[in-house]
Design a protein around this motif. Structure first.
Motif, PDB file in Angstrom:
ATOM      1  N   ARG A 142       0.856  -1.187   0.000  1.00  0.00           N
ATOM      2  CA  ARG A 142       0.000   0.000   0.000  1.00  0.00           C
ATOM      3  C   ARG A 142       0.895   1.242   0.000  1.00  0.00           C
ATOM      4  O   ARG A 142       1.822   1.338   0.795  1.00  0.00           O
ATOM      5  CB  ARG A 142      -0.884   0.014   1.235  1.00  0.00           C
ATOM      6  N   TYR A 143       0.584   2.177  -0.870  1.00  0.00           N
ATOM      7  CA  TYR A 143       1.314   3.450  -0.950  1.00  0.00           C
ATOM      8  C   TYR A 143       0.336   4.551  -0.593  1.00  0.00           C
ATOM      9  O   TYR A 143      -0.619   4.804  -1.328  1.00  0.00           O
ATOM     10  CB  TYR A 143       1.934   3.639  -2.342  1.00  0.00           C
ATOM     11  N   GLN A 144       0.575   5.159   0.561  1.00  0.00           N
ATOM     12  CA  GLN A 144      -0.344   6.157   1.093  1.00  0.00           C
ATOM     13  C   GLN A 144       0.135   7.558   0.702  1.00  0.00           C
ATOM     14  O   GLN A 144       1.149   8.034   1.207  1.00  0.00           O
ATOM     15  CB  GLN A 144      -0.444   6.010   2.609  1.00  0.00           C
ATOM     16  N   PHE A 145      -0.590   8.170  -0.228  1.00  0.00           N
ATOM     17  CA  PHE A 145      -0.343   9.543  -0.657  1.00  0.00           C
ATOM     18  C   PHE A 145      -1.258  10.420   0.193  1.00  0.00           C
ATOM     19  O   PHE A 145      -2.478  10.326   0.081  1.00  0.00           O
ATOM     20  CB  PHE A 145      -0.684   9.717  -2.136  1.00  0.00           C
ATOM     21  N   THR A 146      -0.679  11.242   1.048  1.00  0.00           N
ATOM     22  CA  THR A 146      -1.468  12.029   1.995  1.00  0.00           C
ATOM     23  C   THR A 146      -1.097  13.502   1.906  1.00  0.00           C
ATOM     24  O   THR A 146       0.084  13.847   1.903  1.00  0.00           O
ATOM     25  CB  THR A 146      -1.229  11.539   3.443  1.00  0.00           C
ATOM     26  N   VAL A 147      -2.119  14.340   1.840  1.00  0.00           N
ATOM     27  CA  VAL A 147      -1.916  15.785   1.953  1.00  0.00           C
ATOM     28  C   VAL A 147      -2.400  16.205   3.336  1.00  0.00           C
ATOM     29  O   VAL A 147      -3.422  15.716   3.816  1.00  0.00           O
ATOM     30  CB  VAL A 147      -2.649  16.575   0.838  1.00  0.00           C
ATOM     31  N   HIS A 148      -1.618  17.059   3.990  1.00  0.00           N
ATOM     32  CA  HIS A 148      -1.972  17.620   5.289  1.00  0.00           C
ATOM     33  C   HIS A 148      -2.109  19.125   5.155  1.00  0.00           C
ATOM     34  O   HIS A 148      -1.237  19.772   4.550  1.00  0.00           O
ATOM     35  CB  HIS A 148      -0.866  17.357   6.326  1.00  0.00           C
ATOM     36  N   ALA A 149      -3.169  19.688   5.713  1.00  0.00           N
ATOM     37  CA  ALA A 149      -3.305  21.135   5.863  1.00  0.00           C
ATOM     38  C   ALA A 149      -2.661  21.482   7.199  1.00  0.00           C
ATOM     39  O   ALA A 149      -3.016  20.900   8.231  1.00  0.00           O
ATOM     40  CB  ALA A 149      -4.775  21.537   5.857  1.00  0.00           C
ATOM     41  N   LEU A 150      -1.714  22.397   7.188  1.00  0.00           N
ATOM     42  CA  LEU A 150      -0.938  22.717   8.389  1.00  0.00           C
ATOM     43  C   LEU A 150      -1.350  24.057   8.994  1.00  0.00           C
ATOM     44  O   LEU A 150      -1.623  25.014   8.261  1.00  0.00           O
ATOM     45  CB  LEU A 150       0.556  22.754   8.067  1.00  0.00           C
ATOM     46  N   SER A 151      -1.319  24.128  10.315  1.00  0.00           N
ATOM     47  CA  SER A 151      -1.660  25.361  11.022  1.00  0.00           C
ATOM     48  C   SER A 151      -0.539  26.390  10.964  1.00  0.00           C
ATOM     49  O   SER A 151      -0.744  27.548  11.299  1.00  0.00           O
ATOM     50  CB  SER A 151      -1.991  25.059  12.488  1.00  0.00           C
ATOM     51  N   GLN A 152       0.645  25.965  10.551  1.00  0.00           N
ATOM     52  CA  GLN A 152       1.785  26.881  10.412  1.00  0.00           C
ATOM     53  C   GLN A 152       2.828  26.249   9.508  1.00  0.00           C
ATOM     54  O   GLN A 152       2.828  25.039   9.287  1.00  0.00           O
ATOM     55  CB  GLN A 152       2.410  27.179  11.776  1.00  0.00           C
ATOM     56  N   LYS A 153       3.716  27.097   8.969  1.00  0.00           N
ATOM     57  CA  LYS A 153       4.874  26.578   8.250  1.00  0.00           C
ATOM     58  C   LYS A 153       5.793  25.939   9.278  1.00  0.00           C
ATOM     59  O   LYS A 153       5.875  26.384  10.417  1.00  0.00           O
ATOM     60  CB  LYS A 153       5.600  27.688   7.501  1.00  0.00           C
ATOM     61  N   LEU A 154       6.485  24.891   8.860  1.00  0.00           N
ATOM     62  CA  LEU A 154       7.336  24.148   9.784  1.00  0.00           C
ATOM     63  C   LEU A 154       8.760  24.681   9.785  1.00  0.00           C
ATOM     64  O   LEU A 154       9.296  25.022   8.733  1.00  0.00           O
ATOM     65  CB  LEU A 154       7.351  22.673   9.407  1.00  0.00           C
ATOM     66  N   GLU A 155       9.341  24.733  10.961  1.00  0.00           N
ATOM     67  CA  GLU A 155      10.757  25.047  11.105  1.00  0.00           C
ATOM     68  C   GLU A 155      11.458  23.733  11.414  1.00  0.00           C
ATOM     69  O   GLU A 155      11.310  23.188  12.507  1.00  0.00           O
ATOM     70  CB  GLU A 155      10.968  26.061  12.220  1.00  0.00           C
ATOM     71  N   LEU A 156      12.188  23.235  10.439  1.00  0.00           N
ATOM     72  CA  LEU A 156      12.881  21.953  10.571  1.00  0.00           C
ATOM     73  C   LEU A 156      14.373  22.175  10.433  1.00  0.00           C
ATOM     74  O   LEU A 156      14.808  23.032   9.658  1.00  0.00           O
ATOM     75  CB  LEU A 156      12.421  20.981   9.477  1.00  0.00           C
ATOM     76  N   PRO A 157      15.169  21.385  11.142  1.00  0.00           N
ATOM     77  CA  PRO A 157      16.618  21.499  10.961  1.00  0.00           C
ATOM     78  C   PRO A 157      17.018  20.990   9.576  1.00  0.00           C
ATOM     79  O   PRO A 157      16.302  20.191   8.966  1.00  0.00           O
ATOM     80  CB  PRO A 157      17.187  20.608  12.063  1.00  0.00           C
ATOM     81  N   GLU A 158      18.152  21.463   9.101  1.00  0.00           N
ATOM     82  CA  GLU A 158      18.687  20.968   7.836  1.00  0.00           C
ATOM     83  C   GLU A 158      18.838  19.449   7.958  1.00  0.00           C
ATOM     84  O   GLU A 158      19.261  18.938   8.987  1.00  0.00           O
ATOM     85  CB  GLU A 158      20.051  21.598   7.554  1.00  0.00           C
ATOM     86  N   ASN A 159      18.485  18.722   6.921  1.00  0.00           N
ATOM     87  CA  ASN A 159      18.574  17.259   6.897  1.00  0.00           C
ATOM     88  C   ASN A 159      17.724  16.597   7.983  1.00  0.00           C
ATOM     89  O   ASN A 159      18.132  15.591   8.569  1.00  0.00           O
ATOM     90  CB  ASN A 159      20.033  16.800   6.974  1.00  0.00           C
ATOM     91  N   ALA A 160      16.550  17.141   8.234  1.00  0.00           N
ATOM     92  CA  ALA A 160      15.619  16.531   9.197  1.00  0.00           C
ATOM     93  C   ALA A 160      15.278  15.117   8.741  1.00  0.00           C
ATOM     94  O   ALA A 160      15.160  14.849   7.544  1.00  0.00           O
ATOM     95  CB  ALA A 160      14.349  17.363   9.302  1.00  0.00           C
TER      96      ALA A 160
END
Length: 186
Positions: A142-160
């Motif tokens: 099974r290949y789950q293609f999922t879209v999420h609506a986010l409450s904010q833009k994400l701040e992720l570290p480089e190479n998260a």
């Protein structure tokens, strides 16, 4: 009195459910894949013994809830024989005014991802879309293609990592919608 309380509870429940039925609901669609259907060779990975097109499918979404600040799209195989599944694609911080990705958007260097979006390393070790590549004689995955609506833009570290990205998306997801496509190699 008990009958009155029951009647009020039923009425309130009915109002709540009726109101929810009229609320927008996030819906994912595609011209290239369908829920419960097998994907084409175009969505198969090129490498690891697979020789497909490695093209991310076209995806569109609508019905984002109020307060949506960005979107994320994930492609995940929960059936991969790893003990933790397989991340095929994670793209985050898709601007809130974007509601589709063209076929091939996940190809690194294609210029098709929306400005400001970030592609996370997939489990093949590259940024961008990595197509299906089930082990031979391992049955359908099974290949789950999922879209999420986010409450904010994400701040992720480089190479998260995929796990950290998944955690942050789930922590800020207002709504999601999934198309679960299938793939297998004999």
């Amino acid at each position: 009195m008990r009958q009155f309380k029951t009647s009020v509870l039923v009425s309130l429940t009915s109002i709540f459910l009726t109101g929810a039925a009229y609320a927008d609901s996030l819906t994912l669609s595609s011209n290239d894949i369908a829920h419960g259907e097998f994907m084409s060779k175009a969505q198969e990975f090129k490498g690891f013994g697979c020789d497909g097109g490695n093209v991310s499918p076209q995806l569109s979404w609508s019905g984002a809830p109020e307060g949506t600040q960005a979107f994320a799209v994930f492609v995940y195989d929960p059936d991969a024989p790893t003990g933790s599944g397989w991340w095929h694609w994670q793209i985050v911080n898709i601007p809130a005014d974007v509601n589709s990705l063209p076929a091939g958007a996940g190809t690194p260097g294609s210029g098709s991802i929306p400005q400001g979006s970030i592609q996370i390393d997939n489990d093949y070790g590259t940024k961008g879309f990595g197509g299906a590549c089930t082990p031979k004689k391992n049955g359908a995955h099974r290949y789950q293609f999922t879209v999420h609506a986010l409450s904010q833009k994400l701040e992720l570290p480089e190479n998260a990592s995929g796990a950290l990205t998944g955690y942050m998306v789930n922590a800020h997801s207002l709504a999601s919608s999934t198309i679960q496509a299938l793939y297998k190699r004999d």
